[in-house]
Design a protein around this motif. Structure first.
Motif, PDB file in Angstrom:
ATOM      1  N   MET A 142       0.844  -1.192   0.000  1.00  0.00           N
ATOM      2  CA  MET A 142       0.000   0.000   0.000  1.00  0.00           C
ATOM      3  C   MET A 142       0.888   1.254   0.000  1.00  0.00           C
ATOM      4  O   MET A 142       1.805   1.364   0.795  1.00  0.00           O
ATOM      5  CB  MET A 142      -0.920  -0.002   1.226  1.00  0.00           C
ATOM      6  N   SER A 143       0.597   2.178  -0.891  1.00  0.00           N
ATOM      7  CA  SER A 143       1.385   3.399  -0.996  1.00  0.00           C
ATOM      8  C   SER A 143       1.067   4.346   0.154  1.00  0.00           C
ATOM      9  O   SER A 143       0.054   4.204   0.861  1.00  0.00           O
ATOM     10  CB  SER A 143       1.092   4.102  -2.320  1.00  0.00           C
ATOM     11  N   ASN A 144       1.935   5.340   0.334  1.00  0.00           N
ATOM     12  CA  ASN A 144       1.698   6.347   1.377  1.00  0.00           C
ATOM     13  C   ASN A 144       0.407   7.113   1.133  1.00  0.00           C
ATOM     14  O   ASN A 144      -0.320   7.446   2.076  1.00  0.00           O
ATOM     15  CB  ASN A 144       2.876   7.322   1.448  1.00  0.00           C
ATOM     16  N   ARG A 145       0.112   7.397  -0.146  1.00  0.00           N
ATOM     17  CA  ARG A 145      -1.113   8.120  -0.470  1.00  0.00           C
ATOM     18  C   ARG A 145      -2.346   7.277  -0.132  1.00  0.00           C
ATOM     19  O   ARG A 145      -3.335   7.798   0.386  1.00  0.00           O
ATOM     20  CB  ARG A 145      -1.123   8.501  -1.957  1.00  0.00           C
ATOM     21  N   GLU A 146      -2.282   6.002  -0.429  1.00  0.00           N
ATOM     22  CA  GLU A 146      -3.403   5.126  -0.085  1.00  0.00           C
ATOM     23  C   GLU A 146      -3.641   5.118   1.416  1.00  0.00           C
ATOM     24  O   GLU A 146      -4.775   5.237   1.889  1.00  0.00           O
ATOM     25  CB  GLU A 146      -3.134   3.703  -0.586  1.00  0.00           C
ATOM     26  N   LYS A 147      -2.575   4.977   2.179  1.00  0.00           N
ATOM     27  CA  LYS A 147      -2.696   4.975   3.636  1.00  0.00           C
ATOM     28  C   LYS A 147      -3.297   6.279   4.141  1.00  0.00           C
ATOM     29  O   LYS A 147      -4.177   6.292   5.006  1.00  0.00           O
ATOM     30  CB  LYS A 147      -1.322   4.765   4.276  1.00  0.00           C
ATOM     31  N   GLU A 148      -2.802   7.384   3.573  1.00  0.00           N
ATOM     32  CA  GLU A 148      -3.275   8.709   3.993  1.00  0.00           C
ATOM     33  C   GLU A 148      -4.770   8.877   3.757  1.00  0.00           C
ATOM     34  O   GLU A 148      -5.529   9.292   4.658  1.00  0.00           O
ATOM     35  CB  GLU A 148      -2.502   9.788   3.241  1.00  0.00           C
ATOM     36  N   LEU A 149      -5.204   8.574   2.546  1.00  0.00           N
ATOM     37  CA  LEU A 149      -6.611   8.771   2.191  1.00  0.00           C
ATOM     38  C   LEU A 149      -7.519   7.860   2.999  1.00  0.00           C
ATOM     39  O   LEU A 149      -8.587   8.287   3.481  1.00  0.00           O
ATOM     40  CB  LEU A 149      -6.818   8.534   0.697  1.00  0.00           C
ATOM     41  N   ILE A 150      -7.134   6.620   3.165  1.00  0.00           N
ATOM     42  CA  ILE A 150      -7.971   5.666   3.901  1.00  0.00           C
ATOM     43  C   ILE A 150      -8.047   6.058   5.376  1.00  0.00           C
ATOM     44  O   ILE A 150      -9.123   5.996   5.998  1.00  0.00           O
ATOM     45  CB  ILE A 150      -7.434   4.236   3.720  1.00  0.00           C
ATOM     46  N   GLU A 151      -6.931   6.482   5.942  1.00  0.00           N
ATOM     47  CA  GLU A 151      -6.940   6.941   7.334  1.00  0.00           C
ATOM     48  C   GLU A 151      -7.809   8.191   7.492  1.00  0.00           C
ATOM     49  O   GLU A 151      -8.584   8.310   8.455  1.00  0.00           O
ATOM     50  CB  GLU A 151      -5.519   7.235   7.803  1.00  0.00           C
ATOM     51  N   ASN A 152      -7.687   9.111   6.540  1.00  0.00           N
ATOM     52  CA  ASN A 152      -8.446  10.357   6.629  1.00  0.00           C
ATOM     53  C   ASN A 152      -9.943  10.126   6.574  1.00  0.00           C
ATOM     54  O   ASN A 152     -10.701  10.673   7.385  1.00  0.00           O
ATOM     55  CB  ASN A 152      -8.031  11.304   5.497  1.00  0.00           C
ATOM     56  N   ILE A 153     -10.393   9.323   5.629  1.00  0.00           N
ATOM     57  CA  ILE A 153     -11.837   9.134   5.512  1.00  0.00           C
ATOM     58  C   ILE A 153     -12.377   8.298   6.669  1.00  0.00           C
ATOM     59  O   ILE A 153     -13.509   8.487   7.121  1.00  0.00           O
ATOM     60  CB  ILE A 153     -12.231   8.533   4.147  1.00  0.00           C
ATOM     61  N   SER A 154     -11.544   7.425   7.207  1.00  0.00           N
ATOM     62  CA  SER A 154     -11.957   6.657   8.385  1.00  0.00           C
ATOM     63  C   SER A 154     -12.148   7.585   9.578  1.00  0.00           C
ATOM     64  O   SER A 154     -13.103   7.437  10.354  1.00  0.00           O
ATOM     65  CB  SER A 154     -10.919   5.578   8.711  1.00  0.00           C
ATOM     66  N   GLU A 155     -11.253   8.568   9.724  1.00  0.00           N
ATOM     67  CA  GLU A 155     -11.369   9.541  10.810  1.00  0.00           C
ATOM     68  C   GLU A 155     -12.629  10.388  10.656  1.00  0.00           C
ATOM     69  O   GLU A 155     -13.330  10.658  11.635  1.00  0.00           O
ATOM     70  CB  GLU A 155     -10.139  10.441  10.840  1.00  0.00           C
ATOM     71  N   VAL A 156     -12.912  10.798   9.416  1.00  0.00           N
ATOM     72  CA  VAL A 156     -14.118  11.592   9.165  1.00  0.00           C
ATOM     73  C   VAL A 156     -15.360  10.790   9.546  1.00  0.00           C
ATOM     74  O   VAL A 156     -16.265  11.297  10.230  1.00  0.00           O
ATOM     75  CB  VAL A 156     -14.194  12.033   7.692  1.00  0.00           C
TER      76      VAL A 156
END
Length: 234
Positions: free
Chosen positions: A1-15
Motif C-alpha cells: 500500500m502506498s503512502n497516499r493510499e494509507k493517507e486517504l484511507i486513514e483520513n476518511i476513516s477519521e471523518v
C-alpha cells in the motif's frame, strides 16, 4: 500500500468516526448522514483509491473536470454529485450525469435542466441552494424567493426536488454556522408543510463545521480538505 493510499484511507476513516460521534451526540444514526468526498482539483487516482476502500459518494464543482473524471472512471459505479455554481449554458452538460445537482438557484437553470433531462428521458434529482446569510458573493435563492422556485419545480416532470443546500459564512468557531444550519432545516420543514412534499436531503456542513451541521439535521456533508488534504495550487 502506498503512502497516499494509507493517507486517504486513514483520513476518511477519521471523518466517518467523527460523523458517528456527532450523530451520537444528536441522537441520530450514522447511516442517516452521507459523507460526500469533495474531489475537485484532486486526481482521479485518489477517487479510485477511496472507491477501492469502499467509498462511493463524490462531489465535483467544475463541469469539464467532473466529466473528464467520469469518463476516466467509467467502469466504477460512483455516486457522483455536482455541487458547484452552475452556469445556465452548461446545464445541458450536467443533466443526467449526476445523482444530484445541489446548486440550482434560479428559475432559468431549473428550466434548462428539466428540458435537457426530458430530452434524455431521465429524471434529474436536484437541490435548491439557499443563500441563508444573504451574502452578495455567493449563489443561492433568498428565503423570500424560495417558495416560488419550489412551486415552479413541482410542475416539471423531469426534475425531482430532493432537498435544500446551503453554504453558510465561514467562522473560525464552527458554532458560528449553527444558526444558518438551523435556519435551512426550518426552511426545509416549511416547504414540506407548504407544498405537502418530502425533502429528505439537507446538504450542509463541510470540513470545518460538519459536526455542527449534523447536530442541526444535515443528511449530507461535503468534506474535501479533511479527506484529500489541501487542494493543488492552494
Amino acid at each position: 500500500m502506498s503512502n497516499r493510499e494509507k493517507e486517504l484511507i486513514e483520513n476518511i476513516s477519521e471523518v466517518k468516526e467523527e460523523v458517528a460521534q456527532a450523530c451520537l451526540r444528536a441522537g441520530r444514526k450514522p447511516e442517516e448522514v452521507t459523507v460526500m468526498a469533495v474531489s475537485k482539483l484532486h486526481a482521479a487516482s485518489d477517487i479510485e483509491i477511496l472507491y477501492n476502500a469502499g467509498h462511493r459518494c463524490f462531489g465535483e464543482s467544475y463541469v469539464q473536470e467532473a466529466l473528464a473524471k467520469q469518463e476516466e472512471l467509467s467502469g466504477l459505479d460512483i455516486d457522483w454529485h455536482f455541487i458547484g455554481g452552475l452556469q445556465s449554458k452548461k446545464a445541458k452538460q450536467v443533466a443526467g450525469k449526476f445523482s444530484a445537482v445541489h446548486s440550482v438557484d434560479s428559475s432559468k437553470l431549473a428550466g434548462l435542466l428539466n428540458k435537457k433531462a426530458e430530452a434524455l428521458d431521465v429524471v434529474q434529482n436536484i437541490l435548491i441552494q439557499v443563500n441563508t446569510a444573504c451574502e452578495g458573493q455567493k449563489c443561492g435563492v433568498t428565503e423570500e424567493t424560495l417558495p416560488a422556485l419550489v412551486e415552479e419545480i413541482q410542475g416539471y416532470k423531469n426534475l425531482k426536488l430532493i432537498g435544500l443546500m446551503a453554504l453558510p459564512p465561514f467562522f473560525g468557531d464552527p458554532e458560528g454556522a449553527r444558526p444558518y444550519f438551523a435556519r435551512l432545516r426550518m426552511l426545509s420543514e416549511g416547504m414540506e408543510k407548504l407544498f405537502g412534499i418530502k425533502l429528505p436531503e439537507l446538504s450542509m456542513g463541510m470540513t470545518g463545521d460538519f459536526r455542527v451541521a449534523i447536530e442541526e439535521g444535515s443528511t449530507m456533508i461535503r468534506v474535501g480538505t479533511k479527506i484529500f488534504g489541501t487542494r493543488p495550487g492552494y
